[in-house]
Design an enzyme around this catalytic site. Structure first.
Site, PDB file in Angstrom:
ATOM      1  CE  LYS A 158     -92.630 -43.646  64.395  1.00 39.53           C
ATOM      2  NZ  LYS A 158     -92.454 -42.222  63.989  1.00 39.53           N
TER       3      LYS A 158
HETATM    4  C1  LIG Z   1     -90.615 -37.983  61.177  1.00 38.16           C
HETATM    5  C2  LIG Z   1     -92.217 -38.155  61.529  1.00 38.16           C
HETATM    6  N1  LIG Z   1     -93.709 -37.618  60.856  1.00 38.16           N
HETATM    7  C3  LIG Z   1     -94.297 -37.299  61.341  1.00 38.16           C
HETATM    8  C4  LIG Z   1     -94.877 -37.761  62.554  1.00 38.16           C
HETATM    9  C5  LIG Z   1     -96.323 -38.457  62.850  1.00 38.16           C
HETATM   10  O1  LIG Z   1     -96.943 -39.652  62.755  1.00 38.16           O
HETATM   11  P1  LIG Z   1     -97.448 -40.131  64.307  1.00 38.16           P
HETATM   12  O2  LIG Z   1     -97.496 -40.057  64.843  1.00 38.16           O
HETATM   13  O3  LIG Z   1     -98.749 -41.238  63.255  1.00 38.16           O
HETATM   14  O4  LIG Z   1     -98.801 -38.925  64.102  1.00 38.16           O
HETATM   15  C6  LIG Z   1     -93.869 -38.760  63.126  1.00 38.16           C
HETATM   16  C7  LIG Z   1     -94.038 -39.489  64.408  1.00 38.16           C
HETATM   17  N2  LIG Z   1     -92.694 -39.357  65.726  1.00 38.16           N
HETATM   18  C8  LIG Z   1     -92.330 -40.683  66.929  1.00 38.16           C
HETATM   19  C9  LIG Z   1     -91.311 -40.527  67.169  1.00 38.16           C
HETATM   20  C10 LIG Z   1     -90.685 -39.715  67.796  1.00 38.16           C
HETATM   21  C11 LIG Z   1     -89.447 -39.925  68.122  1.00 38.16           C
HETATM   22  O5  LIG Z   1     -88.505 -39.236  68.934  1.00 38.16           O
HETATM   23  O6  LIG Z   1     -89.160 -41.054  68.211  1.00 38.16           O
HETATM   24  C12 LIG Z   1     -93.682 -40.278  67.840  1.00 38.16           C
HETATM   25  O7  LIG Z   1     -94.257 -39.318  67.657  1.00 38.16           O
HETATM   26  O8  LIG Z   1     -93.931 -40.627  68.550  1.00 38.16           O
HETATM   27  C13 LIG Z   1     -92.626 -39.015  62.527  1.00 38.16           C
HETATM   28  O9  LIG Z   1     -91.565 -39.546  63.479  1.00 38.16           O
END
Ligand SMILES: Cc1[nH+]cc(COP(=O)(O)O)c(CN[C@@H](CCC(=O)O)C(=O)O)c1O
Length: 304
Positions: A158
């Site tokens: 990330k």
């Molecule tokens: C590209 C991406 N894919 C999948 C996910 C889902 O991952 P998880 O949160 O572990 O279930 C997130 C989280 N995106 C984070 C950032 C959002 C933002 O706008 O900044 C979040 O959901 O916190 C992503 O950024």
């Protein structure tokens, strides 16, 4: 975001929110090599609790490892910092943003004196894609931007710089009147949203893309476990955009997005064109769990 009362954890200290600054020659500001997490804390009847804190911290450290960023703090220190950021700001519920970045010790790609800094901020952040959409569902479009090739940037990290791709896709979708983008991988198969993982449901079976170009989402992992515990079959497979068109249900998962139903892709209604019944069941169970209303999954909660 900078002009508000409160405290931010920065390099081991709680500092006043407005004083949590960095120099304009901060390396990550120029080159985007940083790693971060999005974590949520929820109000529960035992107090405010962070959902899957250790999993998020583990991923933060894995992201740093992939980026070869030395981490100057332990996982326990970062866990404690996240709990403190919620507690010291007296937040009942919160969105928590840990981020590790290279400072202004040097400039240029060859800088060899960089130090990793860490910050944790927490603030109140409501429903990511709109409260009404949690029931109605959102309208999305297939993005003209592909998700990264798995050997261009590292998709299991990330990493800050990965989010230029997300912003390009999301802004295009918003400009075209949609709520979110669906990104395909470079081979044309469904990957994920700009900040969410993707699921569809067909004849009672849940499908989600093999991870490859998508982030290994913690909410995705959670929903897979919940679906299987409820007796649903979950399959990871390559999904084409037209399989979404003819799906019975579809939804996004993410810490910010939680479980957000998708009612339409590329002007094709999905199923009944609103939140589907299995999506509703998973969404309701997820929200019960994060609010501490389910004894079975209480281990996923860490009180602040
Ligand atoms: C590209 C991406 N894919 C999948 C996910 C889902 O991952 P998880 O949160 O572990 O279930 C997130 C989280 N995106 C984070 C950032 C959002 C933002 O706008 O900044 C979040 O959901 O916190 C992503 O950024």
């Amino acid at each position: 975001m900078s002009d508000r009362d409160g405290l931010i954890w920065l390099d081991g200290e709680m500092v006043p929110w407005r004083e949590a600054k960095t120099h304009v020659l901060t390396h990550t500001l120029h080159y985007g090599m940083g790693v971060f997490e999005g974590v949520r804390a929820y109000k529960t009847d035992q107090g405010t609790a962070i959902f899957r804190l250790q999993d998020h911290t583990n991923r933060l450290f894995n992201s740093a490892k992939i980026m070869r960023m030395p981490m100057p703090y332990s996982k326990e220190q970062l866990n404690d910092a996240q709990r403190a950021a919620v507690r010291e700001n007296k937040l009942d519920s919160a969105y928590i943003r840990p981020m590790c970045f290279y400072g202004s010790e040097g400039m240029g790609l060859r800088a060899d004196n960089l130090e990793t800094h860490a910050m944790v901020a927490a603030w109140t952040w409501g429903s990511y894609l709109g409260a009404e959409n949690m029931e109605k569902g959102i309208r999305i479009k297939t993005s003209s931007f592909n998700r990264h090739h798995v050997n261009v940037t590292m998709c299991k990290a990330k990493a800050n710089g990965n989010y230029m791709n997300s912003m390009l896709a999301l802004r295009e979708a918003l400009d075209d009147g949609y709520d979110e983008a669906l990104l395909l991988d470079v081979d044309g198969f469904v990957s994920e949203g700009s900040a969410e993982n993707f699921f569809l449901i067909k004849e009672g079976v849940l499908y989600t893309p093999e991870l490859t170009a998508a982030l290994d989402g913690i909410t995705r992992k959670t929903v897979i476990t919940l679906a299987q515990d409820l007796g649903f079959e979950v399959r990871e497979k390559r999904i084409t955009r037209d399989e979404v068109y003819v799906a019975d249900e579809a939804f996004f998962t993410g810490t910010a997005a939680e479980v957000t139903p998708i009612r339409e892709l590329d002007r094709r209604a999905i199923g009944s064109g609103t939140r589907g019944p299995i999506t509703a069941q998973l969404q309701s169970l997820y929200l019960d769990i994060v609010h501490g209303r389910s004894e079975k999954y209480r281990d996923w909660l860490t009180l602040v």
